[in-house]
Design a protein around this motif. Structure first.
Motif, PDB file in Angstrom:
ATOM      1  N   ILE A 236       0.775  -1.210  -0.018  1.00  0.00           N
ATOM      2  CA  ILE A 236       0.037   0.022   0.161  1.00  0.00           C
ATOM      3  C   ILE A 236       0.945   1.272  -0.005  1.00  0.00           C
ATOM      4  O   ILE A 236       1.932   1.307   0.582  1.00  0.00           O
ATOM      5  N   ALA A 237       0.458   2.168  -0.769  1.00  0.00           N
ATOM      6  CA  ALA A 237       1.010   3.575  -0.688  1.00  0.00           C
ATOM      7  C   ALA A 237       0.246   4.799  -0.524  1.00  0.00           C
ATOM      8  O   ALA A 237      -0.930   4.648  -1.371  1.00  0.00           O
ATOM      9  N   PHE A 238       0.422   5.653   0.214  1.00  0.00           N
ATOM     10  CA  PHE A 238      -0.488   6.736   0.471  1.00  0.00           C
ATOM     11  C   PHE A 238       0.136   7.903  -0.268  1.00  0.00           C
ATOM     12  O   PHE A 238       1.436   8.322  -0.332  1.00  0.00           O
ATOM     13  N   GLU A 239      -0.789   8.892  -0.878  1.00  0.00           N
ATOM     14  CA  GLU A 239      -0.253  10.257  -1.101  1.00  0.00           C
ATOM     15  C   GLU A 239       0.172  10.937   0.006  1.00  0.00           C
ATOM     16  O   GLU A 239      -0.140  10.846   1.141  1.00  0.00           O
ATOM     17  N   GLY A 240       1.379  11.759  -0.267  1.00  0.00           N
ATOM     18  CA  GLY A 240       2.104  12.304   0.707  1.00  0.00           C
ATOM     19  C   GLY A 240       3.466  11.372   1.102  1.00  0.00           C
ATOM     20  O   GLY A 240       4.301  12.129   1.773  1.00  0.00           O
ATOM     21  N   GLU A 241       3.153  10.197   0.997  1.00  0.00           N
ATOM     22  CA  GLU A 241       4.382   9.288   1.561  1.00  0.00           C
ATOM     23  C   GLU A 241       5.090   8.495   0.329  1.00  0.00           C
ATOM     24  O   GLU A 241       6.057   8.793   0.145  1.00  0.00           O
ATOM     25  N   GLY A 242       4.209   7.987  -0.324  1.00  0.00           N
ATOM     26  CA  GLY A 242       4.869   7.173  -1.424  1.00  0.00           C
ATOM     27  C   GLY A 242       4.744   7.639  -2.960  1.00  0.00           C
ATOM     28  O   GLY A 242       5.616   7.602  -3.853  1.00  0.00           O
ATOM     29  N   PHE A 243       3.858   8.895  -2.889  1.00  0.00           N
ATOM     30  CA  PHE A 243       3.623   9.609  -4.088  1.00  0.00           C
ATOM     31  C   PHE A 243       3.048  10.874  -3.529  1.00  0.00           C
ATOM     32  O   PHE A 243       2.360  11.023  -2.592  1.00  0.00           O
ATOM     33  N   ALA A 244       3.017  12.021  -4.644  1.00  0.00           N
ATOM     34  CA  ALA A 244       2.240  13.142  -4.405  1.00  0.00           C
ATOM     35  C   ALA A 244       2.322  14.282  -5.401  1.00  0.00           C
ATOM     36  O   ALA A 244       2.998  14.208  -6.543  1.00  0.00           O
ATOM     37  N   LEU A 245       1.198  15.305  -5.326  1.00  0.00           N
ATOM     38  CA  LEU A 245       0.971  16.298  -6.114  1.00  0.00           C
ATOM     39  C   LEU A 245       2.024  17.167  -5.591  1.00  0.00           C
ATOM     40  O   LEU A 245       1.862  17.985  -4.566  1.00  0.00           O
ATOM     41  N   VAL A 246       3.178  17.678  -6.114  1.00  0.00           N
ATOM     42  CA  VAL A 246       4.315  18.334  -5.678  1.00  0.00           C
ATOM     43  C   VAL A 246       3.861  19.904  -6.214  1.00  0.00           C
ATOM     44  O   VAL A 246       4.076  20.962  -5.153  1.00  0.00           O
ATOM     45  N   GLU A 247       3.110  20.326  -7.140  1.00  0.00           N
ATOM     46  CA  GLU A 247       3.086  21.676  -7.532  1.00  0.00           C
ATOM     47  C   GLU A 247       1.676  21.596  -8.495  1.00  0.00           C
ATOM     48  O   GLU A 247       1.670  20.906  -9.451  1.00  0.00           O
ATOM     49  N   ASP A 248       1.004  22.507  -8.390  1.00  0.00           N
ATOM     50  CA  ASP A 248      -0.150  22.740  -9.453  1.00  0.00           C
ATOM     51  C   ASP A 248      -0.114  24.354  -9.749  1.00  0.00           C
ATOM     52  O   ASP A 248      -0.181  25.111  -8.983  1.00  0.00           O
ATOM     53  N   LYS A 249       0.126  24.660 -11.316  1.00  0.00           N
ATOM     54  CA  LYS A 249      -0.081  26.061 -11.648  1.00  0.00           C
ATOM     55  C   LYS A 249      -0.948  26.288 -12.662  1.00  0.00           C
ATOM     56  O   LYS A 249      -1.380  25.507 -13.355  1.00  0.00           O
ATOM     57  N   LEU A 250      -1.810  27.420 -12.384  1.00  0.00           N
ATOM     58  CA  LEU A 250      -2.819  27.719 -13.448  1.00  0.00           C
ATOM     59  C   LEU A 250      -2.553  27.732 -14.886  1.00  0.00           C
ATOM     60  O   LEU A 250      -1.275  28.450 -14.904  1.00  0.00           O
ATOM     61  N   ALA A 251      -3.023  26.989 -15.799  1.00  0.00           N
ATOM     62  CA  ALA A 251      -2.710  27.269 -17.111  1.00  0.00           C
ATOM     63  C   ALA A 251      -3.941  27.381 -18.065  1.00  0.00           C
ATOM     64  O   ALA A 251      -5.326  27.266 -17.405  1.00  0.00           O
ATOM     65  N   VAL A 252      -4.093  27.838 -19.382  1.00  0.00           N
ATOM     66  CA  VAL A 252      -5.108  27.889 -20.014  1.00  0.00           C
ATOM     67  C   VAL A 252      -5.777  26.750 -20.252  1.00  0.00           C
ATOM     68  O   VAL A 252      -5.214  25.702 -20.757  1.00  0.00           O
ATOM     69  N   GLY A 253      -7.179  26.578 -19.858  1.00  0.00           N
ATOM     70  CA  GLY A 253      -7.816  25.191 -20.142  1.00  0.00           C
ATOM     71  C   GLY A 253      -7.674  24.520 -18.981  1.00  0.00           C
ATOM     72  O   GLY A 253      -8.193  23.250 -19.243  1.00  0.00           O
ATOM     73  N   GLY A 254      -6.812  24.654 -17.941  1.00  0.00           N
ATOM     74  CA  GLY A 254      -6.463  23.497 -17.087  1.00  0.00           C
ATOM     75  C   GLY A 254      -5.288  24.069 -15.953  1.00  0.00           C
ATOM     76  O   GLY A 254      -5.244  25.330 -15.637  1.00  0.00           O
ATOM     77  N   GLN A 255      -4.305  23.091 -16.065  1.00  0.00           N
ATOM     78  CA  GLN A 255      -3.194  23.417 -15.002  1.00  0.00           C
ATOM     79  C   GLN A 255      -1.868  22.673 -15.462  1.00  0.00           C
ATOM     80  O   GLN A 255      -1.971  21.457 -16.215  1.00  0.00           O
TER      81      GLN A 255
END
Length: 459
Positions: A236-255
């Motif tokens: 088992i792997a949990f977000e923040g421990e085994g994997f993570a969203l490091v950064e999100d930046k606004l972009a045209v039509g999404g991110q």
């Protein structure tokens, strides 16, 4: 997208519609019992079609469908043939059963029903002999989907749980990877009144020796998932421990998202979906795909990841329906989903005032939804989804007024949408969000298409 998509003939569409009418004659989607033996019996008679492909099984309270759709897009980008089973649908029932990203062809849906119908009669007769109710809508829809995917045939099925996990009819499939989106209170009458109880039911999709990936969870839910994974010998792997969203930046039509995966680093990948919660869903999806393809030890190749994320869609989730004024639709139907919507509207859009077209089903927590959305609402247009389970708009308006918000009542969505768009057209700093129900979201998508809201407001 498949290259061999063929338009249905009128007769094929009628046959598929008759199948849906037959399914609707059964006990409804919310009529569930904590057992899956009935579904398993039909599948046994059909030689267990759900065992002919690999399975990524997805459960949780919010984000299941979006996460499932991103996973499917990433798997398909690897050149594998995919199946995707989600619920509920927004406009037409065949959306729930997708092959290579497209709704199942009407002819294929009807053919799958013809294949299972004789065995349905056998199992119904067995149940009647035991004094039990016949097979239900969702049980039969699950069987039909499993058969259609085997007939396609597909390589990998991304399978969204209908309700719960342990006793859900989808759990007759053996998930190679179990995926958990955030677990919160919902369907308490069926799943339990505490996070621990609900997590225990959902943890039932973890199979012996499987891989498990999970979004961040409350301590109670995390403890349950860790314990069941250990019992099943599952990694088992949990977000923040085994994997993570490091950064999100606004972009045209999404991110643009930067993700630390289980096996690789993925900087500034484009995701055509709004909201940090969708970035988190994408990180979870990437971990799920790494777990299936390469056993969490092999990174997703860059060009495959770029293609899979770029082609991901999530209809009814922060979907743009209209411009001048901007109109979005989001199927947030519980407080957790409403909180994610409120955060996304503040983070991803530059408007001063939001008008909310709000319609909620009677078994949902309307007060909790209002608690989350109230702080961003300048005007609420209370309406009702087209469902006999809908909360009366006047009763909903009373709740809105008690929260100190400005509200007007509109019995039908078309009237509410007209009033909201006219209100928003009065200022370039206003926009509209239609929310509160999956049913309402589906109606809004159809209405926006019929009236061409992307042509702008015409007074």
């Amino acid at each position: 997208m498949s290259d061999d998509i063929i338009e249905s003939t009128p007769e094929e569409r009628r046959r598929a519609d008759r199948v849906y009418e037959t399914l609707l004659s059964r006990a409804g989607e919310r009529w569930v019992q904590p057992r899956m033996e009935r579904t398993a019996r039909v599948l046994e008679l059909l030689d267990d079609p759900q065992r002919t492909y690999r399975v990524i099984h997805v459960t949780g309270t919010n984000g299941k469908t979006s996460t499932s759709r991103i996973i499917e897009s990433l798997v398909r980008a690897h050149g594998l043939r995919t199946g995707l089973f989600t619920s509920p649908h927004l406009e037409r029932w065949t959306e729930r059963i997708r092959i290579d990203g497209e709704p199942i062809a009407d002819a294929a849906a009807a053919a799958a029903w013809d294949e299972i119908e004789p065995f349905v009669a056998i199992v119904d007769a067995e149940l009647e002999a035991k004094g039990e109710e016949p097979l239900t809508f969702f049980e039969l829809l699950t069987v039909l989907a499993f058969v259609a995917f085997a007939d396609a045939p597909i390589d990998v099925l991304v399978l969204e749980v209908g309700m719960g996990g342990a006793w859900d009819s989808t759990n007759t499939a053996d998930g190679d990877v179990a995926v958990f989106t955030p677990i919160d209170l919902d369907h308490a009458d069926r799943l339990g009144e505490t996070i621990t109880e609900i997590a225990t039911v959902k943890s039932g999709i973890i199979k012996d020796g499987a891989r498990v990936v999970s979004a961040r969870q409350s301590p109670e839910a995390e403890a349950v998932l860790r314990a069941v994974a250990a019992e099943k010998g599952a990694e088992i792997a949990f977000e923040g421990e085994g994997f993570a969203l490091v950064e999100d930046k606004l972009a045209v039509g999404g991110q643009l998202i930067t993700v630390k995966g289980l096996a690789g680093e993925y900087p500034e990948e484009y995701l055509p979906l709004y909201g940090r919660h969708q970035g988190a869903n994408a990180a979870l999806a990437i971990a799920a795909v790494e777990s299936l393809i390469g056993d969490a030890a092999q990174a997703v190749p860059g060009e495959i990841l770029t293609e899979g994320l770029a082609e991901a869609t999530s209809p009814g989730r922060l979907q743009l329906l209209g411009i001048e004024p901007t109109v979005l639709v989001d199927a947030a139907h519980n407080p957790h989903g409403a909180a994610a919507l409120a955060a996304a509207l503040k983070e991803s859009f530059d408007f001063d005032e939001w008008g909310l077209v709000l319609g909620v089903l009677g078994d949902k927590d309307a007060i909790g939804i209002l608690r989350e959305l109230g702080p961003i609402a300048a005007h609420v247009f209370a309406t009702a989804p087209d469902s006999d389970r809908a909360t009366d708009p006047d009763a909903l308006a009373d709740l809105v007024e008690s929260a100190g918000l400005r509200v007007t009542v509109h019995p039908a969505l078309a009237d509410a949408a007209d009033a909201a768009r006219e209100w928003a057209a009065g200022s370039p700093r206003r926009a509209v969000a239609i929310t509160g129900s999956v049913v309402l979201a589906g109606e809004a998508i159809s209405l926006a298409d019929d009236e061409d809201w992307k042509a702008g407001w015409r007074a």
